[in-house]
Design a protein around this motif. Structure first.
Motif, short mmCIF file in Angstrom:
data_model
loop_
_atom_site.label_atom_id
_atom_site.label_comp_id
_atom_site.label_asym_id
_atom_site.label_seq_id
_atom_site.Cartn_x
_atom_site.Cartn_y
_atom_site.Cartn_z
N ARG A 176 -16.24 -0.41 -17.24
CA ARG A 176 -17.03 -0.69 -18.44
C ARG A 176 -16.58 -1.97 -19.11
N ARG A 177 -15.27 -2.14 -19.19
CA ARG A 177 -14.73 -3.35 -19.82
C ARG A 177 -15.13 -4.59 -19.02
N LEU A 178 -15.09 -4.47 -17.69
CA LEU A 178 -15.49 -5.58 -16.82
C LEU A 178 -16.93 -5.99 -17.09
N LEU A 179 -17.83 -5.01 -17.15
CA LEU A 179 -19.24 -5.31 -17.38
C LEU A 179 -19.48 -5.85 -18.78
N GLU A 180 -18.83 -5.27 -19.78
CA GLU A 180 -19.02 -5.72 -21.17
C GLU A 180 -18.60 -7.17 -21.33
N GLU A 181 -17.47 -7.54 -20.72
CA GLU A 181 -17.01 -8.93 -20.84
C GLU A 181 -17.94 -9.88 -20.10
N THR A 182 -18.48 -9.41 -18.97
CA THR A 182 -19.42 -10.26 -18.22
C THR A 182 -20.72 -10.46 -19.00
N ILE A 183 -21.25 -9.39 -19.57
CA ILE A 183 -22.49 -9.49 -20.36
C ILE A 183 -22.26 -10.37 -21.58
N ALA A 184 -21.01 -10.45 -22.04
CA ALA A 184 -20.69 -11.31 -23.18
C ALA A 184 -20.58 -12.77 -22.76
N GLY A 185 -20.62 -13.04 -21.44
CA GLY A 185 -20.65 -14.42 -20.98
C GLY A 185 -19.47 -14.86 -20.15
N ALA A 186 -18.54 -13.95 -19.84
CA ALA A 186 -17.33 -14.33 -19.10
C ALA A 186 -17.47 -14.01 -17.62
N ARG A 187 -16.76 -14.78 -16.79
CA ARG A 187 -16.61 -14.44 -15.38
C ARG A 187 -15.36 -13.59 -15.26
N CYS A 188 -15.46 -12.48 -14.57
CA CYS A 188 -14.37 -11.51 -14.57
C CYS A 188 -13.98 -11.10 -13.16
N ARG A 189 -12.74 -10.65 -13.03
CA ARG A 189 -12.22 -10.09 -11.79
C ARG A 189 -11.55 -8.76 -12.09
N GLY A 190 -11.59 -7.87 -11.12
CA GLY A 190 -10.93 -6.60 -11.31
C GLY A 190 -10.86 -5.83 -10.01
N GLN A 191 -10.09 -4.75 -10.01
CA GLN A 191 -10.01 -3.85 -8.87
C GLN A 191 -10.44 -2.47 -9.32
N LEU A 192 -11.38 -1.90 -8.58
CA LEU A 192 -11.94 -0.60 -8.95
C LEU A 192 -11.94 0.31 -7.73
N ARG A 193 -11.59 1.56 -7.95
CA ARG A 193 -11.65 2.54 -6.88
C ARG A 193 -13.02 3.22 -6.89
N TYR A 194 -13.53 3.49 -5.68
CA TYR A 194 -14.82 4.15 -5.55
C TYR A 194 -14.81 5.06 -4.34
N ARG A 195 -15.69 6.02 -4.32
CA ARG A 195 -15.79 6.96 -3.22
C ARG A 195 -16.73 6.37 -2.16
N ALA A 196 -16.21 6.18 -0.95
CA ALA A 196 -16.99 5.54 0.11
C ALA A 196 -17.92 6.54 0.78
N TRP A 197 -18.71 6.04 1.74
CA TRP A 197 -19.69 6.86 2.44
C TRP A 197 -19.04 8.00 3.21
N ASP A 198 -17.78 7.81 3.66
CA ASP A 198 -17.11 8.85 4.43
C ASP A 198 -16.30 9.81 3.55
N GLY A 199 -16.43 9.65 2.23
CA GLY A 199 -15.71 10.52 1.31
C GLY A 199 -14.34 10.02 0.95
N GLU A 200 -13.89 8.97 1.61
CA GLU A 200 -12.55 8.42 1.34
C GLU A 200 -12.57 7.56 0.09
N MET A 201 -11.46 7.60 -0.64
CA MET A 201 -11.33 6.73 -1.81
C MET A 201 -10.99 5.33 -1.33
N ARG A 202 -11.76 4.36 -1.76
CA ARG A 202 -11.58 2.98 -1.35
C ARG A 202 -11.24 2.11 -2.56
#
Length: 237
Positions: A176-202
């Motif tokens: 959320r913070r990444l998106l909020e800062e981007t919508i405010a006009g900044a270019r941002c970088r971050g690392q986020l974990r997500y659940r992949a197609w095989d169920g593994e955390m990526r």
């Protein structure tokens, strides 16, 4: 008619040119002797049948609007938009009144845009990284094939869904913070974990940039690269 920037031509029932204004003479690249000539001398051979069909309809009393081309004596071909109407005298159709607008440059511009969009689409769709866009409220508005493969869901299922719904709950505040800062006009970088197609955390490395339309931020563009294997190697080292 004489001062019109559009070419105006009148043909009789024998399809001979009875009148051509100065703009028509310039468009066709011919002299005043154009009057009295068959209209077919201005039409490329590959379009003769199509134009003749339209002329038949106009002579039958049906107005026409279509796109065709003219061929000048030097071989140059110009794309034109044509509007025709039957010329009536004493209740009978005695010819055709045609208004021709040179749309060659507009067509070239449209074709250039279409080619550019096709190249852009191929570039985005063939990218190995997941590419996505979100609206100002954080909902997905576009994804490429790599993004679909990464999360194991189809484009139809993903569009209009909140981006944070794909993120592991531990990283939702960071997303959320990444998106909020981007919508405010900044270019941002971050690392986020997500659940992949095989169920593994990526682990995904995400770069976001604001999308600007009409001098206002309309959303965000994101590129997500799977860093799971790199992080495993780093941990082993």
């Amino acid at each position: 008619v004489e001062t019109s920037s559009d070419a105006i031509v009148i043909t009789d029932r024998d399809r001979r040119i009875a009148f051509a204004n100065p703009a028509a003479i310039e468009l066709f690249g011919r002299g005043p002797d154009l009057v009295g000539q068959p209209a077919s001398i201005t039409v490329p051979s590959d379009m003769l049948e199509r134009v003749r069909e339209r002329e038949d309809r106009a002579l039958a009393g049906e107005p026409q609007c279509y796109e065709a081309a003219v061929e000048r004596p030097d071989g140059e071909r110009r794309v034109i938009s044509i509007t025709t109407a039957p010329l009536r005298e004493l209740g009978e159709v005695t010819g055709i009144v045609a208004s021709l607008r040179d749309s060659t440059n507009e067509r070239r511009a449209r074709d250039a845009v279409a080619r550019s969009e096709a190249r852009y689409s191929r570039l985005v769709e063939s990218a190995s990284d997941g590419i996505f866009t979100v609206s100002t409220d954080g909902r997905l508005t576009a994804v490429n094939r790599s993004f679909e493969r990464a999360v194991g869901r189809s484009r139809g299922d993903l569009l209009d869904e909140s981006f944070t719904e794909l993120i592991d709950r531990r990283d939702i505040p960071a997303a959320r913070r990444l998106l909020e800062e981007t919508i405010a006009g900044a270019r941002c970088r971050g690392q986020l974990r997500y659940r992949a197609w095989d169920g593994e955390m990526r682990h995904g490395a995400v770069i976001t940039s604001p999308i600007v339309e009409n001098e206002a931020i309309a959303g965000a563009l994101g590129i997500m690269r799977d860093m799971t294997e790199e992080m495993r190697l780093a941990d082993q080292l």
